[in-house]
Motif scaffolding. Structure first.
Motif, mmCIF file in Angstrom:
data_model
loop_
_atom_site.group_PDB
_atom_site.id
_atom_site.type_symbol
_atom_site.label_atom_id
_atom_site.label_comp_id
_atom_site.label_asym_id
_atom_site.label_seq_id
_atom_site.Cartn_x
_atom_site.Cartn_y
_atom_site.Cartn_z
ATOM 1 N N HIS A 51 -2.754 0.792 1.839
ATOM 2 C CA HIS A 51 -2.750 2.164 1.331
ATOM 3 C C HIS A 51 -3.958 2.921 1.878
ATOM 4 O O HIS A 51 -5.061 2.378 1.931
ATOM 5 C CB HIS A 51 -2.817 2.178 -0.197
ATOM 6 N N ASN A 63 -3.012 9.819 -7.034
ATOM 7 C CA ASN A 63 -1.712 9.741 -6.359
ATOM 8 C C ASN A 63 -1.310 8.290 -6.093
ATOM 9 O O ASN A 63 -0.132 7.933 -6.211
ATOM 10 C CB ASN A 63 -1.746 10.526 -5.051
ATOM 11 N N LEU A 64 -2.296 7.457 -5.735
ATOM 12 C CA LEU A 64 -2.006 6.051 -5.491
ATOM 13 C C LEU A 64 -1.544 5.370 -6.780
ATOM 14 O O LEU A 64 -0.552 4.623 -6.779
ATOM 15 C CB LEU A 64 -3.236 5.333 -4.934
ATOM 16 N N ARG A 66 -0.139 6.735 -9.271
ATOM 17 C CA ARG A 66 1.184 7.255 -9.591
ATOM 18 C C ARG A 66 2.253 6.598 -8.719
ATOM 19 O O ARG A 66 3.342 6.269 -9.190
ATOM 20 C CB ARG A 66 1.198 8.776 -9.401
ATOM 21 N N SER A 67 1.933 6.395 -7.444
ATOM 22 C CA SER A 67 2.909 5.787 -6.538
ATOM 23 C C SER A 67 3.183 4.327 -6.880
ATOM 24 O O SER A 67 4.240 3.793 -6.548
ATOM 25 C CB SER A 67 2.412 5.892 -5.088
ATOM 26 N N SER A 69 3.258 3.253 -9.992
ATOM 27 C CA SER A 69 3.682 3.247 -11.387
ATOM 28 C C SER A 69 4.735 2.169 -11.616
ATOM 29 O O SER A 69 5.690 2.025 -10.851
ATOM 30 C CB SER A 69 4.265 4.613 -11.759
#
Length: 226
Positions: A51, A63-64, A66-67, A69
């Motif tokens: 990532h 954002n990471l 969330r991705s 999740s």
């Protein structure tokens, strides 16, 4: 399958840790600022997901998280670190202090906040902050290195608070001194190879004792005073 997220995983201790966990059969989420340049990391195989992450960019971290999740996380390793060229008395690079603090102290706490839900659904539930013996006030008998020492001392306090604040969620937090390791940060005169340090750190994480929660530990398991 067990899962670990490692920051600063493109070189040095972070890269060696990624390799150790791959060998142990773990899924590894490896974070670095420039994935396209992380050729050695890319070569570790399909169990590694790389990532793009600058740990000082809070939006990237959010954002990471969330991705990912719904992805259970067993261990969060806050390894990304920064060190100023030198900060002897009278020659402190004050303009560097905020940058080093952002990487070494603020970022690990922010990552813990963003990934606490992922850790809750994992099995080991561990936050491992790569600190330094140089952040120990009790062990400081040589002075100097004001910027780096203070950032790691602050990280140690963050770790201690995390161990208390997250206890009711079953999450542990430890600070780890990897030793004087032969890396870009540690220098060529360091006595410890990265793979030796990384494997010892991995074993500490996997065999953590209840009494180690909230402590600063040497790579060999020695309890280092705050």
């Amino acid at each position: 399958m067990s899962t670990v997220l490692i920051t600063g995983a493109n070189r040095g201790i972070g890269l060696a840790l990624a390799g150790c966990f791959v060998e142990a059969g773990w899924d590894v989420h490896a974070c670095c600022r420039h994935p396209e340049k992380a050729t050695t990391l890319q070569s570790l195989g399909a169990s590694v997901t790389i990532h793009r992450l600058d740990v000082t960019d809070m939006l990237q971290t959010e954002n990471l998280a969330r991705s990912l999740s719904g992805v259970p996380l067993d261990i969060l390793v806050n390894n990304a670190g920064a060190k100023e060229p030198g900060s002897a008395f009278g020659k402190v690079p004050y303009e560097e202090w905020s940058r080093v603090f952002a990487v070494n102290t603020m970022a690990p706490l922010h990552l813990a906040e963003r990934f606490v839900g992922h850790l809750e659904t994992g099995s080991r539930k561990l936050i491992a902050n790569i600190s330094s013996r140089m952040g120990s006030i009790g062990d400081n008998d040589s002075g100097g290195s004001y910027v780096y020492r203070s950032s790691k001392a602050a990280l140690n306090m963050v770790t201690r608070s995390l161990s208390i604040d997250l206890a009711d969620r079953g999450i542990s937090a430890i600070a780890l001194h990897p030793g004087w390791v032969r890396t870009k940060m540690g220098g060529s005169n360091a006595k410890l190879e990265t793979d030796v340090s990384a494997n010892s750190l991995k074993e500490l994480m996997l065999n953590l004792r209840p009494e180690d929660n909230g402590r600063l530990l040497n790579y060999d398991g020695e309890h280092i005073p705050w």
